[in-house]
Scaffold this motif. Structure first.
Motif, PDB file in Angstrom:
ATOM      1  N   PHE A 157      24.820   6.005  19.065  1.00 19.43           N
ATOM      2  CA  PHE A 157      26.088   5.351  18.716  1.00 19.43           C
ATOM      3  C   PHE A 157      25.886   4.371  17.560  1.00 19.43           C
ATOM      4  CE2 PHE A 157      29.624   2.442  18.980  1.00 19.43           C
ATOM      5  CZ  PHE A 157      30.690   3.272  19.287  1.00 19.43           C
ATOM      6  N   ASN A 167      23.865   4.459  15.241  1.00 18.31           N
ATOM      7  CA  ASN A 167      23.614   5.119  13.953  1.00 18.31           C
ATOM      8  C   ASN A 167      24.864   5.194  13.092  1.00 18.31           C
ATOM      9  OD1 ASN A 167      20.953   5.558  14.500  1.00 18.31           O
ATOM     10  ND2 ASN A 167      21.171   7.745  14.992  1.00 18.31           N
ATOM     11  N   GLY A 168      26.039   5.005  13.729  1.00 17.05           N
ATOM     12  CA  GLY A 168      27.284   5.104  12.981  1.00 17.05           C
ATOM     13  C   GLY A 168      27.655   6.545  12.697  1.00 17.05           C
ATOM     14  N   ILE A 169      28.699   6.711  11.919  1.00 21.49           N
ATOM     15  CA  ILE A 169      29.261   8.037  11.671  1.00 21.49           C
ATOM     16  C   ILE A 169      28.720   8.594  10.362  1.00 21.49           C
ATOM     17  CG2 ILE A 169      31.412   9.308  11.256  1.00 21.49           C
ATOM     18  CD1 ILE A 169      32.800   7.260  13.114  1.00 21.49           C
ATOM     19  N   ASP A 170      28.082   9.735  10.463  1.00 17.76           N
ATOM     20  CA  ASP A 170      27.520  10.424   9.295  1.00 17.76           C
ATOM     21  C   ASP A 170      28.671  10.922   8.419  1.00 17.76           C
ATOM     22  OD1 ASP A 170      26.190  12.018   7.496  1.00 17.76           O
ATOM     23  OD2 ASP A 170      25.346  13.395   8.996  1.00 17.76           O
ATOM     24  N   MET A 171      28.677  10.502   7.150  1.00 16.26           N
ATOM     25  CA  MET A 171      29.750  10.933   6.254  1.00 16.26           C
ATOM     26  C   MET A 171      29.214  11.839   5.143  1.00 16.26           C
ATOM     27  SD  MET A 171      32.682   9.949   7.380  1.00 16.26           S
ATOM     28  CE  MET A 171      33.565  10.477   5.902  1.00 16.26           C
ATOM     29  N   VAL A 196      35.000   1.455  12.975  1.00 19.56           N
ATOM     30  CA  VAL A 196      33.723   2.180  12.831  1.00 19.56           C
ATOM     31  C   VAL A 196      33.658   2.960  11.523  1.00 19.56           C
ATOM     32  CG1 VAL A 196      33.200   2.400  15.297  1.00 19.56           C
ATOM     33  CG2 VAL A 196      34.633   4.131  14.177  1.00 19.56           C
ATOM     34  N   LEU A 197      34.799   3.074  10.855  1.00 15.03           N
ATOM     35  CA  LEU A 197      34.842   3.793   9.578  1.00 15.03           C
ATOM     36  C   LEU A 197      35.025   2.799   8.440  1.00 15.03           C
ATOM     37  CD1 LEU A 197      37.311   6.671  10.573  1.00 15.03           C
ATOM     38  CD2 LEU A 197      34.857   6.938  10.144  1.00 15.03           C
ATOM     39  N   ILE A 240      37.852   9.461   2.469  1.00 17.99           N
ATOM     40  CA  ILE A 240      37.278  10.815   2.451  1.00 17.99           C
ATOM     41  C   ILE A 240      37.945  11.692   3.510  1.00 17.99           C
ATOM     42  CG2 ILE A 240      35.183  12.163   2.957  1.00 17.99           C
ATOM     43  CD1 ILE A 240      33.565   9.828   1.722  1.00 17.99           C
ATOM     44  N   VAL A 279      31.161  14.367  13.968  1.00 14.30           N
ATOM     45  CA  VAL A 279      32.228  13.385  14.190  1.00 14.30           C
ATOM     46  C   VAL A 279      33.206  13.393  13.014  1.00 14.30           C
ATOM     47  CG1 VAL A 279      32.715  10.912  14.416  1.00 14.30           C
ATOM     48  CG2 VAL A 279      30.834  11.947  15.712  1.00 14.30           C
ATOM     49  N   ALA A 280      32.691  13.384  11.800  1.00 13.19           N
ATOM     50  CA  ALA A 280      33.568  13.338  10.626  1.00 13.19           C
ATOM     51  C   ALA A 280      34.441  14.591  10.561  1.00 13.19           C
ATOM     52  CB  ALA A 280      32.739  13.197   9.348  1.00 13.19           C
ATOM     53  N   PRO A 328      27.774   9.473  22.981  1.00 12.23           N
ATOM     54  CA  PRO A 328      28.156   8.583  21.874  1.00 12.23           C
ATOM     55  C   PRO A 328      29.158   9.171  20.892  1.00 12.23           C
ATOM     56  CG  PRO A 328      25.757   8.993  21.901  1.00 12.23           C
ATOM     57  CD  PRO A 328      26.326   9.741  23.047  1.00 12.23           C
ATOM     58  N   GLN A 351      32.704   7.689  19.137  1.00 16.31           N
ATOM     59  CA  GLN A 351      32.940   7.469  17.705  1.00 16.31           C
ATOM     60  C   GLN A 351      34.229   8.145  17.241  1.00 16.31           C
ATOM     61  OE1 GLN A 351      29.131   8.947  16.312  1.00 16.31           O
ATOM     62  NE2 GLN A 351      28.313   6.878  16.121  1.00 16.31           N
TER      63      GLN A 351
END
Lengths: 524, 524
Positions: free
Chosen positions: A419, A421-425, B52-53, B60, B285-286, B333, B337
């Motif tokens: 969690f 690690n954040g959101i991979d963009m 979180v973003l 994006i 997630v994205a 997780p 997110q």
């Protein structure tokens, strides 16, 4: 479609999902037990820490703490040297009580490093403490264990070593900890030697030192010097130790002795008010935070009087109290708020922060234990804790170390790592090609993007059972703690002792034997 | 002092705490069962929602969604009227697929109210949905229950009514919900009548309508009109209903039928992509957020085509999938997110947001159930969910409604309410007088500030056991779910049916009887 639309959808997803499954139940069970989590020496969080105090609230609490530090002061008991040091630093010392001019402690704290490395004997295991990093460390302090049979009994050195081994095997556990349980089968004045040796021998992760007497802290430093070399220890942090304040507003001689020993040896202490809110602090969050600030900043500043620039961690440990029974309560909302508020102050002062952990008052690793542990882990992760003591294995208000719960908690720590690690963009994560390929009304199970990413896509628990009811029934209707028990067994079966230089090992053992021979057993 | 300094301190706090205790174990147990939580119609959160973003990530994802909505489009299946409405609104309709020019949906969504009131038949129970408010609603959809004996079986209308009564009795539960379980003992084409009636009769909290066929939605609206009056219903929201998207990128005719019926009657729908990530959306997630955005904004915009200004809730429900077994996994997780990211978009578009809940894949209300539920509840509370379906009672991936877990979850909801209140910074909460009075080395149990504040100071769980090990042993070594079971029983014993106008009651019963007589039973 029925009213249970989600249910229908859910069942469908599950069914189609199964197409991708291979092997039987035992293969899946094995795969789960073996599942390799991403083993990192520590977590570097990508998420910004969450603030719970407004700028105005920060000002109020800091101002109140300034007033109390000057007016009420902090008692430094049974330590004449500490009182003299404070007098020389400009504090107003009356008897054993130190009154701090406004801003003195904040000024002194400025020499403390915002982040530092705690070295492990295996350099790949060294941890970075402070900033956006989080280090997980095991439960600390319980005199009892619940072992593999679930029985509750006094802990032994063998239990201690079992916990060290489990922490060594746990991919999400970054630290070997300190008193992972009290080895009650060894004399009080000698057990620190066996504890420190067990951490060195059975793990290569960083560890904590003894704080129960200045000479035991000195023994710890000496053993660390044998392992790392004297020069290295003087210039680098290889020990982090736990110095609790005696709330309210007191630092006692024992803790001060340890703090002085470690700080002068350039080793880190965690200065932690230990608070059962309502008993050792006011019954309010704002009042507790004010007191925490007085106690923690005074202790952190004192570490810098001992040796400017020595590493130190600002800490807090808070619970609420049940006003019906007088018992401390864990995982309740108010301690979560204290934790996050204190973390905000640590950031304000550029100090590494300790708190959190998988705390609970539950007697068994049941739903109460899990709710309460999660209710501490979430504020700790989102609040930005740097050093998280008690992050696995804690049961029954800290009276018990549980092997089963250790495994269950480690699973949650691994999820928290994901969690954080954040959101991979990245372009791959944006998955435009997948959505284009699949289109409306189809599914993603076979598409190229899924094939390329599924192995690392989602966190896979090694403890949770997400099989169908029928499958779960066939496999014995196990509860979560029963599955954890099996995993603990399998980890210990696979455990291999990490190589230690035989010369160092011999020297450590000789040191311990000489020490033990030099004094009679003491049991208090 | 031993190495277990914290432990020692903890024991001390507990001991001194006991001084304040009165009465025996049974008195305490009784006090806990009776403990009055602050019963509010809904929560007004004081904490800012957590993002979180990043702004860049938002750009994006929104841009990607714009591209996909135009290029891939969303299927509106089995609904010619909907396709015509979209064509008239300026969309490019090809077959049953609607392609949206950039920004069209965002423009249409602007007429949706950012917050609205859902009226309950008891005005004190009406809820405000949107903004910084959170409304908790029970589990929705399970065909099975685990009743008082713990047995897993098909649900009946009696179970349904039991759950409605528990929700009515729960101080932290704001809503009576919808399909709290499927009453499988009643024909599929008739059960909606008994469900809606049960909500009206056995509770006075707001409730949800049927969505499984347009005529069942119409029946729901008619029954609401009998209760509230036709004019009132046309001008006010009295129903919130669950319209799931058929991910990926599809709205089906059944759901559209319900959505149209409710929107035209000025009643709210929750437009919710229901996603098992990796099966019904990309494994990232994205990518999932991008798809959620396409589906949810298309559905929300469609509600505004039906009746501009009608209330609507943007929703999402996401799980991850176990790539070993194909089963959905809860409390992991990545869905957390997705939830927090989708909440951020709802805020961006000024729309009320639905997600969250006490989700789990566990078969029993054990530690897995609790960890996973907490792992959804925390992101939901901190992310700022406005309408939280499934907030209590969910078990086994939504296949089972559990009475015990309902009680356990409600306890957590009450704690979450306290956390969301934020930190009280009043002069009383600052507690300067207390810290001055007590001073170093003493305790706060008897001080005036504690006496004045202890009753409301800390959240007191009615399920958790924080007594000593010995006390817990004497009381039968109960697990958390066993204590919850006792509380459920005691709530039902105390339950009293809330008064309903006999004229309205008769009219409702007559309507139901006529409806039931007008058609044969159907079981699909």
């Amino acid at each position: 479609m029925t009213d249970a639309t989600e249910q229908e959808n859910g069942t469908e997803g599950r069914r189609s999902g199964r197409r991708g499954a291979s092997g039987g139940a035992s293969a899946r069970r094995q795969a789960r037990t073996d599942a390799k989590l991403e083993s990192l020496p520590y977590i570097h969080r990508q998420l910004e820490p969450m603030d719970v105090l407004s700028a105005e609230a920060i000002e109020i609490i800091e101002n109140n703490a300034d007033i109390l530090m000057e007016e009420v002061g902090v008692v430094y008991s049974d330590d004449e040297e500490a009182l003299k040091m404070w007098k020389d630093a400009g504090a107003d010392v009356k008897g054993d009580r130190v009154h701090f001019p406004k801003g003195l402690c904040r000024e002194l704290m400025k020499t403390a490093p915002p982040t530092f490395t705690q070295h492990a004997r295996n350099p790949a295991r060294s941890v970075e403490i402070g900033g956006k990093n989080t280090v997980f460390a095991p439960v600390y302090g319980p005199p009892f264990v619940r072992g593999f049979d679930g029985e509750r009994r006094y802990a032994t050195i063998e239990d201690f070593q079992t916990l060290v081994k489990l922490a060594y095997m746990a991919p999400a556990m970054h630290h070997s900890g300190g008193t992972v349980c009290e080895p009650c089968d060894i004399a009080v004045n000698k057990r620190h030697l066996d504890m420190v040796y067990s951490h060195i021998k059975y793990s290569d992760k960083p560890f904590m030192g003894s704080v129960t007497a200045p000479e035991r802290a000195e023994d710890t430093v000496k053993m660390a010097q044998m392992l790392f070399g004297e020069e290295f220890v003087d210039q680098n942090c290889v020990l982090v130790s736990l110095v609790n304040c005696n709330s309210p507003m007191t630092m006692d001689g024992t803790m001060l002795g340890a703090l002085k020993t470690y700080a002068r040896a350039n080793q880190a202490s965690i200065v932690s008010p230990f608070i059962v809110g309502g008993a050792m602090s006011p019954v309010t969050v704002a009042g507790t935070l004010t007191q925490v600030l007085c106690e923690a900043t005074s202790g952190v500043a004192f570490s810098q009087l001992c040796r400017p620039g020595s590493p130190v961690i600002m800490g807090t440990f808070a619970t609420s109290i049940s006003m019906q029974s007088g018992a401390p309560a864990f995982g309740t909302p108010e301690p979560g708020q204290v934790l996050m508020g204190a973390a905000q102050f640590a950031r304000r002062y550029n100090l590494p922060f300790r708190s959190g952990g998988s705390l609970t008052g539950a007697k068994l690793p049941d739903a109460q234990a899990a709710y309460e542990s999660a209710n501490t882990l979430w504020p700790a992760m989102l609040g930005g804790v740097n050093f998280m003591l008690h992050s696995a294995g804690w049961l029954e208000g800290g009276l018990v170390s549980s092997f089963d719960k250790f495994i269950m908690d480690c699973d949650q720590l691994a999820a928290a790592q994901k969690f954080a690690n954040g959101i991979d963009m990245s372009e791959n994560a944006q998955a435009m090609s997948a959505i284009r390929e699949v289109g409306p009304g189809s599914h993603y199970l076979g598409c190229e993007h899924t094939q390329n990413n599924f192995k690392t896509a989602f966190y896979a628990s090694n403890v949770a059972d997400n099989n169908s009811f029928e499958q779960w029934e066939i496999e014995g209707k196990l509860q979560n703690d029963q599955r954890a028990n099996k995993i603990a067994h399998s980890w210990l079966e696979k455990y291999e002792i990490p190589a230690l230089d035989p010369g160092v090992d011999d020297a450590l053992q000789e040191f311990i034997q000489n020490k033990k021979d030099s004094m009679p057993d003491a049991f208090t």
